[in-house]
Scaffold this active site. Structure first.
Site, PDB file in Angstrom:
ATOM      1  N   GLU A  39      -6.177 -10.698  -1.062  1.00 28.57           N
ATOM      2  CA  GLU A  39      -7.020 -10.754  -0.081  1.00 28.57           C
ATOM      3  C   GLU A  39      -8.081 -10.434  -0.410  1.00 28.57           C
ATOM      4  O   GLU A  39      -9.147  -9.894   0.156  1.00 28.57           O
ATOM      5  CB  GLU A  39      -6.453  -9.176   0.588  1.00 28.57           C
ATOM      6  CG  GLU A  39      -4.804  -9.465   1.038  1.00 28.57           C
ATOM      7  CD  GLU A  39      -4.538  -7.974   1.573  1.00 28.57           C
ATOM      8  OE1 GLU A  39      -5.440  -7.329   2.133  1.00 28.57           O
ATOM      9  OE2 GLU A  39      -3.361  -7.625   1.878  1.00 28.57           O
TER      10      GLU A  39
ATOM     11  N   GLU B  49       0.700  -1.234  -0.243  1.00 25.79           N
ATOM     12  CA  GLU B  49      -0.051  -0.075  -0.099  1.00 25.79           C
ATOM     13  C   GLU B  49       0.779   1.217   0.051  1.00 25.79           C
ATOM     14  O   GLU B  49       0.573   2.282   0.584  1.00 25.79           O
ATOM     15  CB  GLU B  49      -1.061  -0.100   1.433  1.00 25.79           C
ATOM     16  CG  GLU B  49      -1.924  -1.348   1.144  1.00 25.79           C
ATOM     17  CD  GLU B  49      -2.858  -1.384   2.303  1.00 25.79           C
ATOM     18  OE1 GLU B  49      -2.837  -0.364   3.280  1.00 25.79           O
ATOM     19  OE2 GLU B  49      -3.913  -1.974   2.425  1.00 25.79           O
TER      20      GLU B  49
ATOM     21  N   ASP C 223     -12.096 -10.571  -0.814  1.00 23.34           N
ATOM     22  CA  ASP C 223     -13.455 -10.842   0.187  1.00 23.34           C
ATOM     23  C   ASP C 223     -14.303  -9.833  -0.560  1.00 23.34           C
ATOM     24  O   ASP C 223     -13.977  -8.812  -0.967  1.00 23.34           O
ATOM     25  CB  ASP C 223     -13.445 -10.442   1.552  1.00 23.34           C
ATOM     26  CG  ASP C 223     -12.749  -9.303   2.075  1.00 23.34           C
ATOM     27  OD1 ASP C 223     -12.542  -8.528   1.267  1.00 23.34           O
ATOM     28  OD2 ASP C 223     -12.182  -9.296   3.383  1.00 23.34           O
TER      29      ASP C 223
ATOM     30  N   HIS D 214     -10.416  -6.382  -2.001  1.00 18.20           N
ATOM     31  CA  HIS D 214     -11.290  -6.225  -1.084  1.00 18.20           C
ATOM     32  C   HIS D 214     -12.407  -5.505  -1.778  1.00 18.20           C
ATOM     33  O   HIS D 214     -12.367  -4.166  -2.021  1.00 18.20           O
ATOM     34  CB  HIS D 214     -10.877  -5.436   0.034  1.00 18.20           C
ATOM     35  CG  HIS D 214      -9.925  -6.108   0.777  1.00 18.20           C
ATOM     36  ND1 HIS D 214     -10.026  -7.291   1.654  1.00 18.20           N
ATOM     37  CD2 HIS D 214      -8.429  -5.751   0.817  1.00 18.20           C
ATOM     38  CE1 HIS D 214      -8.901  -7.530   2.376  1.00 18.20           C
ATOM     39  NE2 HIS D 214      -8.000  -6.672   1.971  1.00 18.20           N
TER      40      HIS D 214
ATOM     41  N   ASN E 251       2.387  -5.200  -3.241  1.00 21.01           N
ATOM     42  CA  ASN E 251       0.965  -5.508  -2.717  1.00 21.01           C
ATOM     43  C   ASN E 251       0.036  -4.149  -2.597  1.00 21.01           C
ATOM     44  O   ASN E 251       0.545  -3.202  -1.630  1.00 21.01           O
ATOM     45  CB  ASN E 251       0.614  -6.447  -1.703  1.00 21.01           C
ATOM     46  CG  ASN E 251      -0.701  -7.179  -1.146  1.00 21.01           C
ATOM     47  OD1 ASN E 251      -1.177  -7.649  -2.039  1.00 21.01           O
ATOM     48  ND2 ASN E 251      -1.148  -6.996  -0.143  1.00 21.01           N
TER      49      ASN E 251
HETATM   50  C1  XIL Z   1      -6.224  -6.167   8.412  1.00 19.79           C
HETATM   51  C2  XIL Z   1      -6.621  -7.346   9.299  1.00 19.79           C
HETATM   52  O1  XIL Z   1      -7.472  -8.269   8.704  1.00 19.79           O
HETATM   53  C3  XIL Z   1      -7.175  -6.895  10.544  1.00 19.79           C
HETATM   54  O2  XIL Z   1      -7.258  -7.819  11.611  1.00 19.79           O
HETATM   55  C4  XIL Z   1      -6.220  -5.801  11.171  1.00 19.79           C
HETATM   56  O3  XIL Z   1      -6.599  -5.191  12.337  1.00 19.79           O
HETATM   57  C5  XIL Z   1      -5.822  -4.731  10.273  1.00 19.79           C
HETATM   58  O4  XIL Z   1      -5.282  -5.302   9.324  1.00 19.79           O
HETATM   59  N1  XIL Z   1      -4.997  -4.880   3.625  1.00 19.79           N
HETATM   60  C6  XIL Z   1      -3.959  -5.517   4.153  1.00 19.79           C
HETATM   61  C7  XIL Z   1      -4.128  -6.396   5.375  1.00 19.79           C
HETATM   62  O5  XIL Z   1      -2.719  -5.516   3.500  1.00 19.79           O
HETATM   63  O6  XIL Z   1      -2.817  -6.614   6.093  1.00 19.79           O
HETATM   64  C8  XIL Z   1      -5.308  -5.834   6.341  1.00 19.79           C
HETATM   65  O7  XIL Z   1      -5.518  -6.530   7.245  1.00 19.79           O
HETATM   66  C9  XIL Z   1      -6.671  -5.547   5.469  1.00 19.79           C
HETATM   67  C10 XIL Z   1      -6.263  -4.506   4.275  1.00 19.79           C
END
Ligand code: XIL
Length: 355
Positions: free
Chosen positions: A275, A160, A277, A243, A207
């Site tokens: 990631e 990020e 979802d 996401h 990422n």
């Molecule tokens: C999130 C986790 O799922 C949570 O448990 C934590 O509190 C915060 O981070 N992008 C990412 C992940 O790269 O590491 C994040 O994970 C979600 C967004």
């Protein structure tokens, strides 16, 4: 038994005779089996605290071929105390996940070495100079990667780093005050070089989120990746977090995602969906069906791109998803519900893999 074998063989041949050697194990049963038949790794983010739940461990250990620590390998959790402390690192949670993965024959993907979130106070409030921060980061990358060398096959080295408009995010590592190696993507380059030195065998990824489509952020990542490849900076792949919500089920958005993956693939990069979802605002049958459709579409999109080697969801049960805590009023984002029952989305991913 013979009939079952013949039937499986027939089903198997009809969907993938072109790619698979004769006699390979048919894509049946678990997501993992279905994904293996398509040469795709199927992963889930996981937390060691939940391994004590029998259903959690049983699903993670059988349905997936990879796990990734949801939090345990981040800077704060894994390096909670300064290097002057007798015990600066805490590998406990991450080691437990790696041990589970090894005993269930899962690969482990590492997440993440350079990020602006989940930093310990000793780093974020330490008032270090750029030279001191560079030393802290170099040491961190080295210690963590050496600890997991040969156990973690790929790392999200930097996470990020870009704003949505394609400019660099202001962070402690980049310019607040930064590690003193120059402007723009220089600190990302430096982190990749340190990571390669620490574990030359690991695949190194950049990422990010909201970079699935062709947009300003993915343009900036693409420009960086192209430049890095040209100059031999050790970058092996790009992680697309994915996401998303139901808004993403739009032919224009999905086509843009495919086009985006294609341009990165042409640079010779490996592509991971890291990631995934799909958050919902309710769990009505209509919402669950719409979610299933989109899960299937994203799975197919990855399967249609030869360089897309990983489909990973951010957790796997709604019981432990991060979504309700971060997106007010939303949830129900994963493949199993909060009682560990398979949702329509599970069937859709399985069907897409088995097609
Ligand atoms: C999130 C986790 O799922 C949570 O448990 C934590 O509190 C915060 O981070 N992008 C990412 C992940 O790269 O590491 C994040 O994970 C979600 C967004």
């Amino acid at each position: 038994m013979l009939i079952a074998t013949l039937l499986c063989g027939a089903v198997f041949l009809s969907r993938s005779a072109a790619q698979e050697p004769q006699g390979a194990v048919p894509a049946a049963g678990t997501l993992r089996q279905a994904a293996e038949a398509r040469h795709l790794t199927i992963g889930a983010a996981a937390a060691s605290a939940h391994l004590a739940e029998a259903e959690y461990a049983a699903i993670l250990g059988s349905e997936f071929s990879q796990l990734q620590a949801e939090n345990a390998m981040k800077f704060g959790p894994i390096h909670p105390r300064p290097n002057t402390d007798p015990s600066p690192y805490n590998f406990e949670g991450a080691d437990a996940l790696v041990a589970f993965a090894q005993s269930h024959n899962l690969k482990v993907r590492g997440h993440t070495l350079v990020w602006h979130n989940q930093l310990p106070d000793w780093v974020s409030k330490g008032n270090y100079s750029p030279a001191q921060l560079a030393e802290i980061l170099r040491g961190h990358i080295k210690t963590v990667m050496v600890h997991y060398a040969s156990k973690v096959y790929a790392w999200d080295v930097v996470n990020e780093a870009f704003n949505d408009d394609g400019t660099m995010r202001p962070t402690i590592w980049h310019d607040q005050p930064g590690i003193g190696v120059g402007a723009g993507t220089k600190y990302i380059e430096q982190a990749l070089r340190w990571a390669h030195e620490a574990d030359p065998g690991a695949k190194l990824f950049y990422n990010d989120y909201d970079a699935e489509e062709v947009n300003k952020k993915s343009d900036a990542i693409y420009a960086m990746a192209k430049n890095f490849k040209k100059r031999g900076v050790p970058l092996d792949g790009i992680g697309f977090q994915a996401h998303v919500g139901l808004y993403f089920d739009d032919p224009a958005k999905l086509a843009s995602f495919a086009r985006n993956l294609k341009r990165f693939a042409k640079l010779g990069l490996e592509l991971h969906i890291t990631e995934l979802d799909i958050r919902l605002s309710d769990s009505s049958p209509a919402s669950l069906a719409a979610q299933a459709k989109l899960y299937g579409e994203i799975t197919t999109l990855c399967l249609h791109q030869a360089k897309c080697k990983l489909l990973q969801t951010w957790g796997f049960t709604d019981k432990h998803s991060w979504i309700p805590g971060f997106y007010k009023g939303q949830g129900w984002a994963l493949l199993w519900d909060d009682k560990y029952q398979k949702k329509p989305a599970y069937e859709a991913v399985h069907d897409a893999l088995a097609k």
